[in-house]
Design a protein around this motif. Structure first.
Motif, mmCIF file in Angstrom:
data_model
loop_
_atom_site.group_PDB
_atom_site.id
_atom_site.type_symbol
_atom_site.label_atom_id
_atom_site.label_comp_id
_atom_site.label_asym_id
_atom_site.label_seq_id
_atom_site.Cartn_x
_atom_site.Cartn_y
_atom_site.Cartn_z
ATOM 1 N N GLU A 1 -63.689 22.611 40.521
ATOM 2 C CA GLU A 1 -62.896 21.586 40.856
ATOM 3 C C GLU A 1 -63.702 20.125 40.576
ATOM 4 N N LEU A 2 -64.374 19.459 39.866
ATOM 5 C CA LEU A 2 -65.198 18.939 38.945
ATOM 6 C C LEU A 2 -64.603 18.861 37.972
ATOM 7 N N MET B 1 -64.574 11.729 37.255
ATOM 8 C CA MET B 1 -64.663 11.461 38.430
ATOM 9 C C MET B 1 -66.011 10.742 39.712
ATOM 10 N N ASP B 2 -66.097 9.901 39.974
ATOM 11 C CA ASP B 2 -66.915 9.190 40.812
ATOM 12 C C ASP B 2 -67.222 9.634 41.716
ATOM 13 N N LEU C 1 -68.273 9.339 44.306
ATOM 14 C CA LEU C 1 -68.321 9.739 45.966
ATOM 15 C C LEU C 1 -67.341 10.800 46.224
ATOM 16 N N GLN C 2 -66.710 11.403 44.787
ATOM 17 C CA GLN C 2 -65.832 11.737 44.766
ATOM 18 C C GLN C 2 -66.661 13.800 44.542
ATOM 19 N N VAL C 3 -67.696 13.326 44.073
ATOM 20 C CA VAL C 3 -68.302 14.743 42.898
ATOM 21 C C VAL C 3 -69.001 15.049 44.608
ATOM 22 N N THR D 1 -68.154 14.504 47.787
ATOM 23 C CA THR D 1 -67.411 14.905 48.822
ATOM 24 C C THR D 1 -67.166 16.445 47.808
ATOM 25 N N ILE D 2 -66.966 16.556 47.380
ATOM 26 C CA ILE D 2 -66.672 18.160 46.965
ATOM 27 C C ILE D 2 -68.209 18.890 47.129
ATOM 28 N N LYS E 1 -70.319 7.421 37.003
ATOM 29 C CA LYS E 1 -68.339 9.029 36.612
ATOM 30 C C LYS E 1 -69.189 9.705 35.846
#
Length: 115
Positions: free
Chosen positions: A40-41, A45-46, A48-50, A52-53, A95
């Protein structure tokens, strides 16, 4: 009367010896990172998104603030310990630029351009 004592003693000894077996527990520690999560990475991606996953990293080194370390160890009850380690790399703007480690995913570390 004597045979009742003998039977009681034998029963007590048998039950006592049965309780002497050692029970070992399988122990797992750290962050479980699967290849599906890594798939999914993608670069850009910032943080926070990483997070979250993958969840919160196990280690954020103060000397390497743009590197997150996800470590996982599993010790089965009667065999050797298995250790996995995933390092997530960020640039100065937080990022995602790459992932290194034992679990295979789709994100590659950046290649150095030829000079």
């Amino acid at each position: 009367m004597r045979s009742l004592r003998l039977i009681s003693l034998i029963t007590f000894c048998a039950l006592s010896l049965g309780a002497c077996s050692i029970y070992r527990v399988a122990v797992q520690q750290g962050n479980v990172v699967t290849s599906q999560q890594l798939a999914e990475l993608h670069p850009g991606m910032d943080a926070l998104q990483v997070r979250t996953i993958l969840g919160s990293p196990l280690l954020k080194d103060p000397w390497h603030p743009h590197q997150w370390i996800y470590s996982y160890s599993f010790k089965p009850a009667y065999s050797s310990t298995q250790v996995r380690k995933v390092i997530v790399l960020f640039d100065k703007d937080d990022k995602l630029i790459g992932v290194q480690g034992d679990v295979k995913g789709t994100v590659k570390s950046p290649e150095k351009p030829d000079a």
